[in-house]
Design a protein around this motif. Structure first.
Motif, PDB file in Angstrom:
ATOM      1  N   LYS A   1       1.783   9.249  -5.563  1.00  0.00           N
ATOM      2  CA  LYS A   1       2.272  10.788  -5.360  1.00  0.00           C
ATOM      3  C   LYS A   1       3.301  11.068  -6.186  1.00  0.00           C
ATOM      4  CE  LYS A   1       4.390  13.314  -1.618  1.00  0.00           C
ATOM      5  NZ  LYS A   1       5.451  13.156  -0.900  1.00  0.00           N
ATOM      6  N   ASN A   2       4.157  10.460  -6.660  1.00  0.00           N
ATOM      7  CA  ASN A   2       5.416  10.949  -7.541  1.00  0.00           C
ATOM      8  C   ASN A   2       4.676  10.731  -9.054  1.00  0.00           C
ATOM      9  OD1 ASN A   2       7.145  11.220  -5.366  1.00  0.00           O
ATOM     10  ND2 ASN A   2       7.552   8.865  -5.635  1.00  0.00           N
ATOM     11  N   PHE A   3       3.790  10.162  -9.441  1.00  0.00           N
ATOM     12  CA  PHE A   3       3.448  10.034 -10.690  1.00  0.00           C
ATOM     13  C   PHE A   3       1.737  10.146 -10.840  1.00  0.00           C
ATOM     14  CE2 PHE A   3       7.361   7.836 -10.810  1.00  0.00           C
ATOM     15  CZ  PHE A   3       8.053   8.447 -11.593  1.00  0.00           C
ATOM     16  N   PRO A   4       1.168  11.303 -10.743  1.00  0.00           N
ATOM     17  CA  PRO A   4      -0.413  11.541 -10.785  1.00  0.00           C
ATOM     18  C   PRO A   4      -0.761  11.276 -12.195  1.00  0.00           C
ATOM     19  CG  PRO A   4       0.752  13.549 -10.054  1.00  0.00           C
ATOM     20  CD  PRO A   4       1.947  12.414 -10.162  1.00  0.00           C
ATOM     21  N   ASN A   5      -1.975  10.644 -11.958  1.00  0.00           N
ATOM     22  CA  ASN A   5      -2.323  10.174 -13.425  1.00  0.00           C
ATOM     23  C   ASN A   5      -2.066   9.006 -13.903  1.00  0.00           C
ATOM     24  OD1 ASN A   5      -4.649  12.305 -13.401  1.00  0.00           O
ATOM     25  ND2 ASN A   5      -3.182  13.712 -13.950  1.00  0.00           N
ATOM     26  N   CYS A   6      -1.635   8.053 -12.960  1.00  0.00           N
ATOM     27  CA  CYS A   6      -0.848   6.969 -13.548  1.00  0.00           C
ATOM     28  C   CYS A   6      -2.060   5.908 -13.392  1.00  0.00           C
ATOM     29  CB  CYS A   6       0.171   6.561 -12.565  1.00  0.00           C
ATOM     30  SG  CYS A   6      -0.112   6.224 -10.758  1.00  0.00           S
TER      31      CYS A   6
ATOM     32  N   ILE B   1      -7.076   7.503  -2.301  1.00  0.00           N
ATOM     33  CA  ILE B   1      -6.602   7.732  -3.550  1.00  0.00           C
ATOM     34  C   ILE B   1      -8.030   7.973  -4.420  1.00  0.00           C
ATOM     35  CG2 ILE B   1      -4.402   6.651  -3.749  1.00  0.00           C
ATOM     36  CD1 ILE B   1      -5.868   4.270  -5.281  1.00  0.00           C
ATOM     37  N   GLU B   2      -7.941   8.462  -5.547  1.00  0.00           N
ATOM     38  CA  GLU B   2      -9.115   8.881  -6.353  1.00  0.00           C
ATOM     39  C   GLU B   2      -8.876   8.336  -7.710  1.00  0.00           C
ATOM     40  OE1 GLU B   2      -9.537  13.525  -6.773  1.00  0.00           O
ATOM     41  OE2 GLU B   2      -9.829  12.904  -4.841  1.00  0.00           O
ATOM     42  N   THR B   3      -9.926   8.204  -8.408  1.00  0.00           N
ATOM     43  CA  THR B   3      -9.897   7.768 -10.009  1.00  0.00           C
ATOM     44  C   THR B   3     -10.230   8.915 -10.557  1.00  0.00           C
ATOM     45  OG1 THR B   3     -12.168   6.742 -10.048  1.00  0.00           O
ATOM     46  CG2 THR B   3     -10.128   5.412  -9.464  1.00  0.00           C
TER      47      THR B   3
ATOM     48  N   GLU C   1       0.679  -1.187  -0.017  1.00  0.00           N
ATOM     49  CA  GLU C   1      -0.066   0.002   0.018  1.00  0.00           C
ATOM     50  C   GLU C   1       0.730   1.373   0.027  1.00  0.00           C
ATOM     51  OE1 GLU C   1      -3.040  -0.073   2.981  1.00  0.00           O
ATOM     52  OE2 GLU C   1      -3.722  -1.773   2.277  1.00  0.00           O
ATOM     53  N   LYS C   2       1.925   1.066   0.929  1.00  0.00           N
ATOM     54  CA  LYS C   2       2.731   2.310   0.712  1.00  0.00           C
ATOM     55  C   LYS C   2       3.423   2.722  -0.593  1.00  0.00           C
ATOM     56  CE  LYS C   2       6.487   4.257   3.426  1.00  0.00           C
ATOM     57  NZ  LYS C   2       7.429   4.249   4.431  1.00  0.00           N
ATOM     58  N   GLU C   3       3.939   1.584  -1.023  1.00  0.00           N
ATOM     59  CA  GLU C   3       4.633   1.716  -2.414  1.00  0.00           C
ATOM     60  C   GLU C   3       3.685   2.325  -3.347  1.00  0.00           C
ATOM     61  OE1 GLU C   3       6.893  -1.590  -4.007  1.00  0.00           O
ATOM     62  OE2 GLU C   3       7.532  -2.227  -1.836  1.00  0.00           O
ATOM     63  N   ILE C   4       2.380   1.699  -3.601  1.00  0.00           N
ATOM     64  CA  ILE C   4       1.515   2.309  -4.523  1.00  0.00           C
ATOM     65  C   ILE C   4       1.240   3.760  -3.973  1.00  0.00           C
ATOM     66  CG2 ILE C   4      -0.805   1.993  -5.341  1.00  0.00           C
ATOM     67  CD1 ILE C   4      -0.554  -1.036  -4.879  1.00  0.00           C
ATOM     68  N   LEU C   5       0.923   4.131  -2.972  1.00  0.00           N
ATOM     69  CA  LEU C   5       0.809   5.583  -2.561  1.00  0.00           C
ATOM     70  C   LEU C   5       1.936   6.448  -3.190  1.00  0.00           C
ATOM     71  CD1 LEU C   5      -0.974   5.242   0.924  1.00  0.00           C
ATOM     72  CD2 LEU C   5      -1.987   6.149  -1.217  1.00  0.00           C
TER      73      LEU C   5
ATOM     74  N   LEU D   1      -5.065   9.044  -8.797  1.00  0.00           N
ATOM     75  CA  LEU D   1      -4.225  10.242  -7.916  1.00  0.00           C
ATOM     76  C   LEU D   1      -4.689  10.138  -6.461  1.00  0.00           C
ATOM     77  CD1 LEU D   1      -6.853  12.857  -8.632  1.00  0.00           C
ATOM     78  CD2 LEU D   1      -5.868  12.109 -10.716  1.00  0.00           C
ATOM     79  N   ILE D   2      -3.617  11.086  -5.811  1.00  0.00           N
ATOM     80  CA  ILE D   2      -4.018  10.910  -4.275  1.00  0.00           C
ATOM     81  C   ILE D   2      -4.984  11.875  -3.871  1.00  0.00           C
ATOM     82  CG2 ILE D   2      -2.865  11.642  -2.209  1.00  0.00           C
ATOM     83  CD1 ILE D   2      -1.383   9.330  -3.012  1.00  0.00           C
ATOM     84  N   ASN D   3      -6.088  11.155  -3.051  1.00  0.00           N
ATOM     85  CA  ASN D   3      -7.288  12.127  -2.684  1.00  0.00           C
ATOM     86  C   ASN D   3      -6.640  13.636  -2.127  1.00  0.00           C
ATOM     87  OD1 ASN D   3      -9.445  13.103  -1.029  1.00  0.00           O
ATOM     88  ND2 ASN D   3     -10.204  11.256  -1.097  1.00  0.00           N
TER      89      ASN D   3
END
Length: 75
Positions: A17-22, A54-56, A9-13, A66-68
């Motif tokens: 965070k580093n690559f929004p809209n992925c 996160i949100e879609t 979960e932390k890795e995905i977050l 992307l991060i909420n």
């Protein structure tokens, strides 16, 4: 096993965070593919969505993550 889920979960977050809209495929490719299956990535993304971390944006194959906004302030 629960510890591994939290690490994932932390890795995905961090990736989102580093690559929004992925996409989920981009997230999967960023993590060692031999360790985690694509289905596990999708399940973990759903958990993060359920927790409102996160949100879609978009639908189907065009879904981007992307991060909420609320979580971003705390993160």
């Amino acid at each position: 096993m629960a510890k591994l889920k939290l690490i994932l979960e932390k890795e995905i977050l961090e990736y989102i965070k580093n690559f929004p809209n992925c996409s989920s495929k981009e997230i999967h490719n960023s993590i060692d593919n031999n360790v985690v299956s694509f289905a596990t990535i999708k399940r973990t993304i759903q958990i993060l969505l359920d927790k409102n971390l996160i949100e879609t944006k978009g639908r189907g194959k065009a879904t981007k993550y992307l991060i909420n906004k609320g979580f971003e302030v705390l993160y």
